[in-house]
Design a protein around this motif. Structure first.
Motif, PDB file in Angstrom:
ATOM      1  N   MET A   1       0.651  -0.992   0.061  1.00 10.80           N
ATOM      2  CA  MET A   1       0.095   0.082   0.003  1.00 10.80           C
ATOM      3  C   MET A   1       0.926   1.245   0.006  1.00 10.80           C
ATOM      4  N   ILE A   2       0.713   2.254  -0.830  1.00  5.51           N
ATOM      5  CA  ILE A   2       1.476   3.324  -1.024  1.00  5.51           C
ATOM      6  C   ILE A   2       0.751   4.486  -0.660  1.00  5.51           C
ATOM      7  N   ARG A   3       1.171   5.471   0.236  1.00  2.71           N
ATOM      8  CA  ARG A   3       0.391   6.760   0.388  1.00  2.71           C
ATOM      9  C   ARG A   3       1.380   7.784   0.467  1.00  2.71           C
ATOM     10  N   LYS A   4       0.724   8.883   0.028  1.00  2.00           N
ATOM     11  CA  LYS A   4       1.429  10.151  -0.139  1.00  2.00           C
ATOM     12  C   LYS A   4       1.331  10.737   0.971  1.00  2.00           C
ATOM     13  N   LEU A   5       2.527  11.344   1.637  1.00  2.46           N
ATOM     14  CA  LEU A   5       2.852  12.107   2.743  1.00  2.46           C
ATOM     15  C   LEU A   5       2.633  13.479   2.571  1.00  2.46           C
ATOM     16  N   LYS A   6       2.420  14.341   3.505  1.00  2.48           N
ATOM     17  CA  LYS A   6       2.196  15.961   3.508  1.00  2.48           C
ATOM     18  C   LYS A   6       3.547  16.370   2.937  1.00  2.48           C
TER      19      LYS A   6
ATOM     20  N   GLY B   1       5.242  15.473   0.330  1.00  3.53           N
ATOM     21  CA  GLY B   1       5.243  15.271  -1.010  1.00  3.53           C
ATOM     22  C   GLY B   1       5.994  13.795  -1.194  1.00  3.53           C
ATOM     23  N   LYS B   2       6.214  13.325  -0.372  1.00  2.00           N
ATOM     24  CA  LYS B   2       7.021  11.863  -0.690  1.00  2.00           C
ATOM     25  C   LYS B   2       6.081  10.877  -0.467  1.00  2.00           C
ATOM     26  N   TYR B   3       6.193   9.643  -0.875  1.00  7.98           N
ATOM     27  CA  TYR B   3       5.477   8.306  -0.825  1.00  7.98           C
ATOM     28  C   TYR B   3       5.939   7.364   0.044  1.00  7.98           C
ATOM     29  N   ARG B   4       5.060   6.907   0.674  1.00  3.55           N
ATOM     30  CA  ARG B   4       5.559   5.673   1.714  1.00  3.55           C
ATOM     31  C   ARG B   4       4.928   4.410   1.532  1.00  3.55           C
ATOM     32  N   LEU B   5       5.794   3.306   1.389  1.00  2.00           N
ATOM     33  CA  LEU B   5       5.258   1.945   1.116  1.00  2.00           C
ATOM     34  C   LEU B   5       4.981   1.331   2.608  1.00  2.00           C
ATOM     35  N   TYR B   6       3.696   0.802   2.759  1.00  2.00           N
ATOM     36  CA  TYR B   6       3.391   0.204   4.070  1.00  2.00           C
ATOM     37  C   TYR B   6       2.955  -1.236   3.580  1.00  2.00           C
ATOM     38  N   SER B   7       3.259  -2.437   4.555  1.00  2.00           N
ATOM     39  CA  SER B   7       2.860  -3.428   4.121  1.00  2.00           C
ATOM     40  C   SER B   7       1.189  -3.772   4.049  1.00  2.00           C
ATOM     41  N   ARG B   8       0.951  -4.642   3.384  1.00  2.00           N
ATOM     42  CA  ARG B   8      -0.460  -5.057   3.221  1.00  2.00           C
ATOM     43  C   ARG B   8      -1.308  -5.404   4.405  1.00  2.00           C
TER      44      ARG B   8
ATOM     45  N   THR C   1       1.497  -4.343  16.685  1.00  2.00           N
ATOM     46  CA  THR C   1       1.279  -2.933  16.976  1.00  2.00           C
ATOM     47  C   THR C   1       0.159  -2.371  16.576  1.00  2.00           C
ATOM     48  N   ASN C   2      -0.769  -3.428  15.971  1.00  3.14           N
ATOM     49  CA  ASN C   2      -1.812  -3.200  15.143  1.00  3.14           C
ATOM     50  C   ASN C   2      -1.806  -2.024  14.188  1.00  3.14           C
ATOM     51  N   LYS C   3      -0.391  -1.592  13.315  1.00  6.90           N
ATOM     52  CA  LYS C   3      -0.515  -0.914  12.446  1.00  6.90           C
ATOM     53  C   LYS C   3       0.172  -1.648  11.564  1.00  6.90           C
ATOM     54  N   ARG C   4       0.277  -0.853  10.120  1.00  6.39           N
ATOM     55  CA  ARG C   4       1.042  -1.458   9.130  1.00  6.39           C
ATOM     56  C   ARG C   4       2.430  -1.266   8.898  1.00  6.39           C
ATOM     57  N   ARG C   5       3.394  -1.901   8.749  1.00  8.60           N
ATOM     58  CA  ARG C   5       4.787  -1.995   9.081  1.00  8.60           C
ATOM     59  C   ARG C   5       5.181  -0.940   7.571  1.00  8.60           C
TER      60      ARG C   5
END
Length: 51
Positions: free
Chosen positions: A1-6, A8-15, A21-25
């Motif tokens: 999963m790719i999200r755009k950050l404030k 302007g960069k892009y972060r890749l998270y695990s599916r 942690t109950n969060k995506r890595r």
């Protein structure tokens, strides 16, 4: 999963969500969307090789 950050960069998270942690890595932050997509392909390829 790719999200755009404030920034302007892009972060890749695990599916899947990490049960501890109950969060995506976070799998990396990239300057361009193309670079993030390329890394996502590399991650998926590597996961396929382990099986």
């Amino acid at each position: 999963m790719i999200r755009k950050l404030k920034s302007g960069k892009y972060r890749l998270y695990s599916r899947k969500i990490d049960p501890r942690t109950n969060k995506r890595r976070n799998l990396g932050t990239f300057d361009t969307l193309d670079a993030a997509k390329q890394h996502e392909k590399e991650v998926q390829f590597f996961k396929g090789q382990k099986n």
